[in-house]
Motif scaffolding. Sequence first.
Motif, PDB file in Angstrom:
ATOM      1  N   TYR A 139       9.381  28.456  48.153  1.00 36.81           N
ATOM      2  CA  TYR A 139       8.632  29.116  49.227  1.00 36.81           C
ATOM      3  C   TYR A 139       7.755  28.111  49.960  1.00 36.81           C
ATOM      4  O   TYR A 139       7.674  28.117  51.195  1.00 36.81           O
ATOM      5  CB  TYR A 139       7.774  30.249  48.658  1.00 36.81           C
ATOM      6  N   TRP A 140       7.095  27.230  49.209  1.00 38.88           N
ATOM      7  CA  TRP A 140       6.215  26.242  49.797  1.00 38.88           C
ATOM      8  C   TRP A 140       7.002  25.293  50.705  1.00 38.88           C
ATOM      9  O   TRP A 140       6.581  24.983  51.822  1.00 38.88           O
ATOM     10  CB  TRP A 140       5.521  25.472  48.692  1.00 38.88           C
ATOM     11  N   ALA A 153       8.069  27.173  53.831  1.00 46.12           N
ATOM     12  CA  ALA A 153       6.921  27.401  54.722  1.00 46.12           C
ATOM     13  C   ALA A 153       6.531  26.114  55.437  1.00 46.12           C
ATOM     14  O   ALA A 153       6.189  26.144  56.630  1.00 46.12           O
ATOM     15  CB  ALA A 153       5.739  27.940  53.925  1.00 46.12           C
ATOM     16  N   ASN A 154       6.582  24.977  54.743  1.00 48.21           N
ATOM     17  CA  ASN A 154       6.290  23.698  55.398  1.00 48.21           C
ATOM     18  C   ASN A 154       7.325  23.392  56.472  1.00 48.21           C
ATOM     19  O   ASN A 154       6.989  22.884  57.540  1.00 48.21           O
ATOM     20  CB  ASN A 154       6.271  22.557  54.377  1.00 48.21           C
ATOM     21  N   ARG A 196       9.188  25.447  58.313  1.00 52.39           N
ATOM     22  CA  ARG A 196       9.128  26.276  59.516  1.00 52.39           C
ATOM     23  C   ARG A 196       7.825  26.134  60.282  1.00 52.39           C
ATOM     24  O   ARG A 196       7.698  26.638  61.389  1.00 52.39           O
ATOM     25  CB  ARG A 196       9.424  27.727  59.188  1.00 52.39           C
ATOM     26  N   GLY A 225       4.926  27.518  60.267  1.00 53.30           N
ATOM     27  CA  GLY A 225       4.264  28.731  60.730  1.00 53.30           C
ATOM     28  C   GLY A 225       5.081  29.536  61.715  1.00 53.30           C
ATOM     29  O   GLY A 225       4.607  30.548  62.223  1.00 53.30           O
ATOM     30  N   ILE A 246      10.524  33.411  60.243  1.00 53.10           N
ATOM     31  CA  ILE A 246      11.407  33.228  59.105  1.00 53.10           C
ATOM     32  C   ILE A 246      12.825  33.552  59.554  1.00 53.10           C
ATOM     33  O   ILE A 246      13.093  34.624  60.082  1.00 53.10           O
ATOM     34  CB  ILE A 246      10.997  34.141  57.937  1.00 53.10           C
ATOM     35  N   ASN A 253      16.130  29.374  56.998  1.00 52.10           N
ATOM     36  CA  ASN A 253      14.892  29.050  56.284  1.00 52.10           C
ATOM     37  C   ASN A 253      14.892  29.675  54.895  1.00 52.10           C
ATOM     38  O   ASN A 253      14.465  29.044  53.919  1.00 52.10           O
ATOM     39  CB  ASN A 253      13.691  29.531  57.102  1.00 52.10           C
ATOM     40  N   GLY A 299      14.919  27.657  51.328  1.00 53.43           N
ATOM     41  CA  GLY A 299      13.937  27.936  50.284  1.00 53.43           C
ATOM     42  C   GLY A 299      14.581  28.210  48.942  1.00 53.43           C
ATOM     43  O   GLY A 299      14.138  27.705  47.910  1.00 53.43           O
ATOM     44  N   SER A 321       6.735  18.715  56.101  1.00 48.46           N
ATOM     45  CA  SER A 321       5.710  19.066  57.079  1.00 48.46           C
ATOM     46  C   SER A 321       5.777  18.179  58.316  1.00 48.46           C
ATOM     47  O   SER A 321       4.875  18.200  59.140  1.00 48.46           O
ATOM     48  CB  SER A 321       4.318  18.995  56.445  1.00 48.46           C
TER      49      SER A 321
END
Length: 152
Positions: free
Chosen positions: A49-50, A53-54, A56, A58, A61, A65, A69, A114
């Motif tokens: 998940y982390w 999330a990095n 995309r 923010g 979804i 993605n 994940g 990120s």
Amino acid sequence: MAHAAPASGRGTSRTAATGPSGLPDVFSVRTHRIASVAVPIVLGLVYGYWAAANRRSGGEITGWNLLFGFVTAFAFMVLYVAVREVASRTIREVHAILWGAFLGGAFGFLYSQSGNTVLKSSAMGFVIGAVVFVVLFYRYYTHEDARGRRIR
């Protein structure tokens, strides 16, 4: 001044079994078995998940993605279980190197998702891995007897 005398331990019943560290083991064998399966799954899902999330940043979804994940979570789970099984059978140097390399690589991968450069992500992963190696080597070194056997 009066001081309490140390208790001899005789005549007292010990209800809890002692674990490998000599401390009371409050969990049953079944609980330990469940935890040995549940911990990699939970850690893998959190890591996946982390990473997703990095990646995309923010945004919304998407299916890709979600796939990213879950693939990342599965890869993390497999590597975690492999490192856990192999590292426990090795000497302290290799044990610490395996965990340092695993955690440094895992952090470097998250950092790269990120949007940072590969060089910066590799450097950050190396620093984290080196710190983990030093801390774990010290821990393993101080928890062994003179012959290099772990104190259980």
